[in-house]
Design a protein around this motif. Structure first.
Motif, PDB file in Angstrom:
ATOM      1  N   UNK A 100      61.794 -29.302  51.291  1.00 20.94           N
ATOM      2  CA  UNK A 100      61.879 -28.096  50.464  1.00 20.94           C
ATOM      3  C   UNK A 100      63.058 -28.062  49.506  1.00 20.94           C
ATOM      4  N   UNK A 101      64.083 -28.854  49.742  1.00 22.39           N
ATOM      5  CA  UNK A 101      65.239 -28.866  48.840  1.00 22.39           C
ATOM      6  C   UNK A 101      64.823 -29.166  47.407  1.00 22.39           C
ATOM      7  N   UNK A 102      63.806 -29.978  47.243  1.00 26.22           N
ATOM      8  CA  UNK A 102      63.407 -30.401  45.905  1.00 26.22           C
ATOM      9  C   UNK A 102      62.890 -29.230  45.075  1.00 26.22           C
ATOM     10  N   UNK A 103      62.364 -28.190  45.718  1.00 23.85           N
ATOM     11  CA  UNK A 103      61.907 -27.009  44.990  1.00 23.85           C
ATOM     12  C   UNK A 103      62.977 -25.929  44.922  1.00 23.85           C
ATOM     13  N   UNK A 104      64.077 -26.116  45.610  1.00 17.58           N
ATOM     14  CA  UNK A 104      65.135 -25.104  45.665  1.00 17.58           C
ATOM     15  C   UNK A 104      66.356 -25.512  44.857  1.00 17.58           C
ATOM     16  N   UNK A 105      66.184 -26.409  43.912  1.00 14.42           N
ATOM     17  CA  UNK A 105      67.227 -26.816  42.976  1.00 14.42           C
ATOM     18  C   UNK A 105      66.549 -27.023  41.619  1.00 14.42           C
ATOM     19  N   UNK A 106      67.318 -27.054  40.536  1.00 15.22           N
ATOM     20  CA  UNK A 106      66.676 -27.213  39.231  1.00 15.22           C
ATOM     21  C   UNK A 106      66.574 -28.678  38.796  1.00 15.22           C
ATOM     22  N   UNK A 107      66.913 -29.612  39.684  1.00 17.54           N
ATOM     23  CA  UNK A 107      66.899 -31.032  39.331  1.00 17.54           C
ATOM     24  C   UNK A 107      65.510 -31.551  38.988  1.00 17.54           C
ATOM     25  N   UNK A 108      64.463 -30.990  39.589  1.00 19.49           N
ATOM     26  CA  UNK A 108      63.120 -31.448  39.261  1.00 19.49           C
ATOM     27  C   UNK A 108      62.789 -31.119  37.809  1.00 19.49           C
ATOM     28  N   UNK A 109      63.293 -29.993  37.312  1.00 20.26           N
ATOM     29  CA  UNK A 109      63.069 -29.647  35.905  1.00 20.26           C
ATOM     30  C   UNK A 109      63.691 -30.697  34.988  1.00 20.26           C
ATOM     31  N   UNK A 110      64.913 -31.122  35.322  1.00 21.05           N
ATOM     32  CA  UNK A 110      65.599 -32.142  34.521  1.00 21.05           C
ATOM     33  C   UNK A 110      64.844 -33.468  34.592  1.00 21.05           C
ATOM     34  N   UNK A 111      64.361 -33.798  35.774  1.00 23.57           N
ATOM     35  CA  UNK A 111      63.617 -35.046  35.949  1.00 23.57           C
ATOM     36  C   UNK A 111      62.346 -35.044  35.118  1.00 23.57           C
ATOM     37  N   UNK A 112      61.697 -33.897  35.002  1.00 21.51           N
ATOM     38  CA  UNK A 112      60.494 -33.799  34.166  1.00 21.51           C
ATOM     39  C   UNK A 112      60.822 -34.135  32.712  1.00 21.51           C
ATOM     40  N   UNK A 113      61.967 -33.671  32.234  1.00 22.18           N
ATOM     41  CA  UNK A 113      62.403 -33.999  30.866  1.00 22.18           C
ATOM     42  C   UNK A 113      62.644 -35.502  30.735  1.00 22.18           C
ATOM     43  N   UNK A 114      63.261 -36.108  31.749  1.00 23.27           N
ATOM     44  CA  UNK A 114      63.549 -37.549  31.705  1.00 23.27           C
ATOM     45  C   UNK A 114      62.266 -38.371  31.698  1.00 23.27           C
ATOM     46  N   UNK A 115      61.304 -37.995  32.523  1.00 22.78           N
ATOM     47  CA  UNK A 115      60.021 -38.704  32.556  1.00 22.78           C
ATOM     48  C   UNK A 115      59.333 -38.597  31.199  1.00 22.78           C
ATOM     49  N   UNK A 116      59.318 -37.395  30.620  1.00 20.55           N
ATOM     50  CA  UNK A 116      58.707 -37.212  29.304  1.00 20.55           C
ATOM     51  C   UNK A 116      59.410 -38.062  28.254  1.00 20.55           C
ATOM     52  N   UNK A 117      60.733 -38.152  28.331  1.00 25.35           N
ATOM     53  CA  UNK A 117      61.500 -38.937  27.358  1.00 25.35           C
ATOM     54  C   UNK A 117      61.126 -40.410  27.422  1.00 25.35           C
ATOM     55  N   UNK A 118      61.092 -40.966  28.619  1.00 21.15           N
ATOM     56  CA  UNK A 118      60.807 -42.394  28.756  1.00 21.15           C
ATOM     57  C   UNK A 118      59.369 -42.725  28.353  1.00 21.15           C
ATOM     58  N   UNK A 119      58.432 -41.873  28.705  1.00 18.88           N
ATOM     59  CA  UNK A 119      57.037 -42.135  28.331  1.00 18.88           C
ATOM     60  C   UNK A 119      56.839 -41.996  26.826  1.00 18.88           C
ATOM     61  N   UNK A 120      57.484 -41.001  26.219  1.00 16.53           N
ATOM     62  CA  UNK A 120      57.379 -40.836  24.768  1.00 16.53           C
ATOM     63  C   UNK A 120      58.064 -41.982  24.034  1.00 16.53           C
ATOM     64  N   UNK A 121      59.139 -42.506  24.636  1.00 11.47           N
ATOM     65  CA  UNK A 121      59.923 -43.540  23.989  1.00 11.47           C
ATOM     66  C   UNK A 121      59.230 -44.874  23.852  1.00 11.47           C
ATOM     67  N   UNK A 122      58.107 -45.065  24.534  1.00  8.23           N
ATOM     68  CA  UNK A 122      57.368 -46.327  24.400  1.00  8.23           C
ATOM     69  C   UNK A 122      56.979 -46.551  22.945  1.00  8.23           C
TER      70      UNK A 122
END
Length: 415
Positions: A132-154
């Motif tokens: 449950x820690x993963x939903x109780x911090x905002x780090x998953x939101x940041x990770x979503x931005x990072x995933x989008x960045x790397x996929x777009x960067x191709x």
């Protein structure tokens, strides 16, 4: 073959995602009780307090637990988008939406030639392993931005740069997404875009509210947190009468006592060495494939995680997201480090929240959990660094000599 058929995913990722995320929601809404400390307090108490302060038009200038770049205010204020829900409930729902968006991005990318559904599966499985820690911090939101960045960067280095800059202003580490961009025009495009976006956003945040960069002083003064690699020194020393103690400082439990400052300084030194290795790799690297930015980012974040004075459980979600992008590419060489990160995620939930009392007490079970979790991350870091070097630095035999097809065309490789 159609794009959809090429993923080989079918309905299973969605089904497993729905089941596992229902369990995570049940945990954070306290329908299911997970042993250990209540991980939702950070949202319902700390985040909510920051939210109230931010609404007054200033950053939390007097709160040393505010350890984040100015963009974090957007994550903390985001529950205002759902005014019909209580603050914590709105936050959990928004994290769920970011989780779903990340899965969607990975599955959509899996339709391209040279990319597969394995990355989506890493995300589906890895996130719930953290509990449950993963939903109780905002780090998953940041990770979503990072995933989008790397996929777009191709195909769009400028998009990678802009998103990396935005992510860095959310939580710092996404700046490392830029380290593996192919030399030449893509680097100029990505780094230039990052510089412009980062400068513009930083000025905007500074003008928006006072105290945008107060977090820098708070970060500088942090010590050795009980879950970090350096903390193992003191967990062991306590067995032999070390006279230090554990205190709540800067929002986390840290060791206080003899030699703590020395170990913290050594951790900073290791971080400098990690940065030096990345610079050397960047100078020596000659082969850049479509998957190189993801593999370099994964390696860089691993190195800085294990050398950090703090290895909080939510940090591992960064690694899960980057591992997912790495394994989305058929030619990727990061399978073993990614698997080690997934195993580390499973051990992390045993360490926090389930066994956190044992960790704080430095008893045999707590120390064993930390040794295993941190050992897995160190092993993943070393293996990832070795594979990144061997696949990109001239003079080494390549196991992935065939060019990776991106959107039907072989990837360009600069030498």
């Amino acid at each position: 073959m159609t794009g959809r058929a090429s993923t080989g995913a079918g309905p299973w990722p969605y089904a497993v995602w729905a089941l596992t995320r229902a369990w995570l929601l049940a945990c954070v809404f306290k329908v299911v009780t997970v042993p250990g400390p209540d991980v939702t307090v950070d949202v319902s108490v700390i985040y909510r307090s920051w939210y109230e302060t931010l609404l007054t038009g200033t950053y939390p200038l007097d709160d040393v637990t505010w350890q984040y770049p100015p963009g974090a205010a957007l994550a903390i204020l985001s529950p205002a988008l759902l005014p019909f829900l209580e603050y914590a409930a709105a936050f959990f729902v928004l994290v769920l939406l970011c989780d779903a968006l990340t899965l969607g991005l990975l599955l959509y990318a899996g339709r391209r030639p040279g990319i597969r559904a394995a990355g989506a599966w890493v995300w589906v499985v890895g996130v719930p392993l953290l509990g449950p820690t993963v939903y109780a911090r905002y780090d998953l939101m940041v990770t979503a931005v990072a995933v989008a960045a790397l996929l777009a960067g191709v195909r769009r280095p400028r998009a990678l740069g802009a998103l990396a800059a935005f992510g860095a202003l959310l939580k710092g580490w996404p700046a490392l997404l830029l380290v593996g961009v192919r030399k030449g025009r893509p680097t100029r495009a990505a780094w230039g875009s990052a510089a412009l976006a980062g400068a513009g956003l930083a000025v905007s945040f500074a003008l928006w509210m006072p105290g945008a960069f107060a977090f820098l002083a708070f970060q500088r003064d942090r010590g050795t947190e009980v879950e970090s690699l350096g903390a193992l020194v003191f967990h062991g020393a306590r067995q032999f009468g070390w006279e230090g103690r554990v205190e709540l400082r800067y929002g986390s439990l840290e060791f206080v006592g003899p030699q703590v400052e020395l170990v913290s300084t050594l951790a900073l030194g290791l971080g400098v060495l990690a940065a030096g290795w990345l610079v050397l790799w960047r100078l020596r690297a000659g082969s850049f494939a479509a998957h190189t930015p993801a593999e370099a980012a994964f390696t860089a974040v691993l190195l800085f995680t294990v050398t950090s004075r703090v290895i909080s459980p939510q940090y591992v979600v960064w690694l899960v997201g980057l591992a997912a992008v790495c394994l989305a590419f058929r030619a990727a060489a990061m399978t073993l480090p990614a698997v080690l990160v997934l195993v580390a995620a499973g051990v992390t939930v045993l360490e926090f929240p389930v066994g956190f009392g044992h960790v704080v007490a430095s008893d045999a079970w707590g120390v064993t959990l930390l040794l295993v979790r941190n050992g897995l991350l160190v092993a993943a870091s070393l293996i990832a660094a070795r594979r990144l070097w061997r696949s990109t630095v001239p003079g080494r035999p390549r196991t992935d000599a065939a060019p990776l097809a991106v959107d039907g065309q072989p990837s360009r490789v600069a030498r």
